[in-house]
Design an enzyme around this catalytic site. Sequence first.
Site, PDB file in Angstrom:
ATOM      1  NE  ARG A   1      -4.133   1.744   0.798  1.00  0.00           N
ATOM      2  CZ  ARG A   1      -5.121   2.054  -0.028  1.00  0.00           C
ATOM      3  NH1 ARG A   1      -5.090   1.673  -1.295  1.00  0.00           N
ATOM      4  NH2 ARG A   1      -6.157   2.724   0.399  1.00  0.00           N
TER       5      ARG A   1
ATOM      6  CB  THR B   1      -9.161  -1.084  -7.801  1.00  0.00           C
ATOM      7  OG1 THR B   1      -9.196   0.103  -7.052  1.00  0.00           O
ATOM      8  CG2 THR B   1      -8.330  -2.112  -7.083  1.00  0.00           C
TER       9      THR B   1
ATOM     10  CG  ASP C   1      -8.422   5.291  -0.426  1.00  0.00           C
ATOM     11  OD1 ASP C   1      -9.379   5.890  -0.958  1.00  0.00           O
ATOM     12  OD2 ASP C   1      -8.017   4.185  -0.830  1.00  0.00           O
TER      13      ASP C   1
ATOM     14  N   GLY D   1     -13.552  -1.524  -7.106  1.00  0.00           N
ATOM     15  CA  GLY D   1     -14.847  -0.953  -6.749  1.00  0.00           C
ATOM     16  C   GLY D   1     -14.878  -0.164  -5.459  1.00  0.00           C
ATOM     17  N   GLY D   2     -13.720   0.296  -4.955  1.00  0.00           N
ATOM     18  CA  GLY D   2     -13.731   1.097  -3.723  1.00  0.00           C
ATOM     19  C   GLY D   2     -14.366   0.293  -2.599  1.00  0.00           C
TER      20      GLY D   2
ATOM     21  CB  SER E   1      -6.973  -0.457   1.139  1.00  0.00           C
ATOM     22  OG  SER E   1      -7.429  -1.094  -0.026  1.00  0.00           O
ATOM     23  CB  SER E   2     -12.382  -1.278   0.376  1.00  0.00           C
ATOM     24  OG  SER E   2     -12.794  -0.232   1.204  1.00  0.00           O
TER      25      SER E   2
ATOM     26  CB  THR F   1      -6.002   0.560  -6.624  1.00  0.00           C
ATOM     27  OG1 THR F   1      -6.916   1.547  -7.102  1.00  0.00           O
ATOM     28  CG2 THR F   1      -5.483   1.017  -5.261  1.00  0.00           C
TER      29      THR F   1
HETATM   30  O1  DON Z   1      -7.874   1.015  -1.666  1.00  0.00           O
HETATM   31  C1  DON Z   1      -9.051   1.217  -1.857  1.00  0.00           C
HETATM   32  O2  DON Z   1      -9.938   0.662  -1.246  1.00  0.00           O
HETATM   33  C2  DON Z   1      -9.467   2.179  -2.940  1.00  0.00           C
HETATM   34  N1  DON Z   1      -8.451   3.153  -3.194  1.00  0.00           N
HETATM   35  C3  DON Z   1      -9.753   1.382  -4.138  1.00  0.00           C
HETATM   36  C4  DON Z   1     -10.303   2.235  -5.216  1.00  0.00           C
HETATM   37  C5  DON Z   1     -11.017   1.386  -6.140  1.00  0.00           C
HETATM   38  O3  DON Z   1     -11.276   0.231  -5.957  1.00  0.00           O
HETATM   39  C6  DON Z   1     -11.449   1.995  -7.316  1.00  0.00           C
HETATM   40  N2  DON Z   1     -11.925   0.867  -8.158  1.00  0.00           N
HETATM   41  N3  DON Z   1     -12.540   0.453  -8.903  1.00  0.00           N
END
Ligand code: DON
Length: 582
Positions: free
Chosen positions: A115, A391, A433, A483-484, A462-463, A409
């Site tokens: 990360r 991501t 984030d 997908g965040g 992060s997710s 990501t």
């Molecule tokens: O680390 C994370 O959870 C976010 N920065 C991820 C962002 C993300 O998944 C965007 N994606 N489609």
Amino acid sequence: MIANEGIGRFRMISKIPTLNAQGQGMRTYLSVFLLVLAFTAAAQEYARNGMVVSASQLASDVGVEILKDGGNAVDAAVATAFALAVTWPSAGNIGGGGFIVYRKHTGEVTTFDFREKAPAAATPTMYLDEHGNLIKDLNHLSALAVGVPGTVAGLYDAHRLYGKLPWSRVVRPAVRLARRGFAYTYGLYHDAIAHEQTWKKLPSTAAVMFRDGTTLYQPGEKWRQPDLARTLARIKRQGKAGFYSGKTAEKLVLFIQSQGGIITLKDLADYEARERKPVTGTYRGYEIYSMPPPSSGGITLIQMLNILEGFDLKTYGHNSATYVHVVSEAMRRGYANRALHLGDPDFNPDIPVDKLISKSYAEELRSTIKLDTVSVSDPAAFTQPYESPSTTHLSVVDKEGNAVSLTYTLEYAYGSQMVADGLGFFLNNEMGDFNPVPGVTNEDGLIGTAPNLIAPGKRMLSSMTPTILVKDGKLFMLIGSPGGRSIIGTVLQVILNVVDHEMDIATAIEAGRFYHQWLPNVIIHEKYSLSNDTRALLTELGHNMRRITQQGAAMGIVVDVSKGVLSGHADSRSPDGGVAGY
Ligand code: DON
């Protein structure tokens, strides 16, 4: 703030008669199942010896060539990840960060945390004006939004410890793809149209993303990235040092600082990826291995699975109203605890991991879920920061049965939108984030709680949820998604689809999805995932409903040990995705 943990944040409100799972629920199930069948664009693909699934067919092909060449799953995952930085630059990257979950065929599981980190000069209030208000876009679309990249260090360390082929062999295909070029895809074209106006304002980005710096490339046209090829060649020759020191580092720091950023040569030199123990749990006899903090993914996933284990999900029917209600309530609880407790473990040594993933705590949470009652997410508590969808995940299994589940990501699609001048790669905007306004929590999506505030050298929460499932001691499934915050919900549902609803991996991935992230208090669902009568039942029960076009893009593999067959699927939500096997 809230007084007590978990249960106290879910007040019971509306009471209406219990949904009839066998009646209305089953009708809904049938209609949704037909929709799913109609929507299933691609079947799963099969292989015996090895398989790579990623967001780019070209990158998956690179990975499988490495496997055929005697490489193991780590070699193939590293090669695929570097190739994705060339062929799928919205999320494939060397300027961002991510996570690997690696299971050896002998059963040991480890993870790599690469990360991004906050630079040494970062402060908790760096995105605020003199009145303490968040300056618009500063934590997302500026050089100050760039975290110290981790990808090259993470891939390098994973390869150094567990790879088989020489480093130069696994990086070489990416260098070639960048130098020789490849046919511009429809997926890239689609993205370029959406970002055209932004990129035109950034000369270093326009130089890479447009023909002669000015015109959109067309699908099928050859796209070469010579600056990126030179950067990758330095990484190929010098390993990690080819990124974190020397020419790459000097150009990178010069560029970031010229744009108002604060990353220094020392920040780059100090960056280290971390090998960490996976977070583990069980679900209906399957072992779950996933990513620990600084990802919230593993803990939250296992917590939700533990809660759901006590419900007869199969009887409710896939995406019936009862099912969506119960799964959403489990998500509400998991996401609330995510916001309350989770952050970089190096800065939060007291995260109650054991409690959060325990069966007894899940039982306590489960007892607060009623089939005829919607809980509310207490708005007096706190909300979470916006995370955008871009991501990418890749899954790899080799001939021996070694398995890599990797998600990485840039945060937004194409991160900060800035290509580092002369280096050819996009810089992340992962600093977005972090919780940007200490102590301030409101309905607009701000959260000000301590575990995820900015500090020098800290990793943002992060997710991302790269996950591996094991059954009877044998590798069973690899899964992950972009997908965040929705990532955890996506991974959860693909697992439920396979384990509870007995879907094959393609159907499980293509099936319509939804998620509930505690706040905002709404079930967010894909437009084809729920029928109108299901939506009506959920609304009547008291849920708020919101339609979206798409949730995530999962990349999965399932192993059928009895037949010796791997089946994989690249989500059709990812336009360039593909499976390669042999
Ligand atoms: O680390 C994370 O959870 C976010 N920065 C991820 C962002 C993300 O998944 C965007 N994606 N489609």
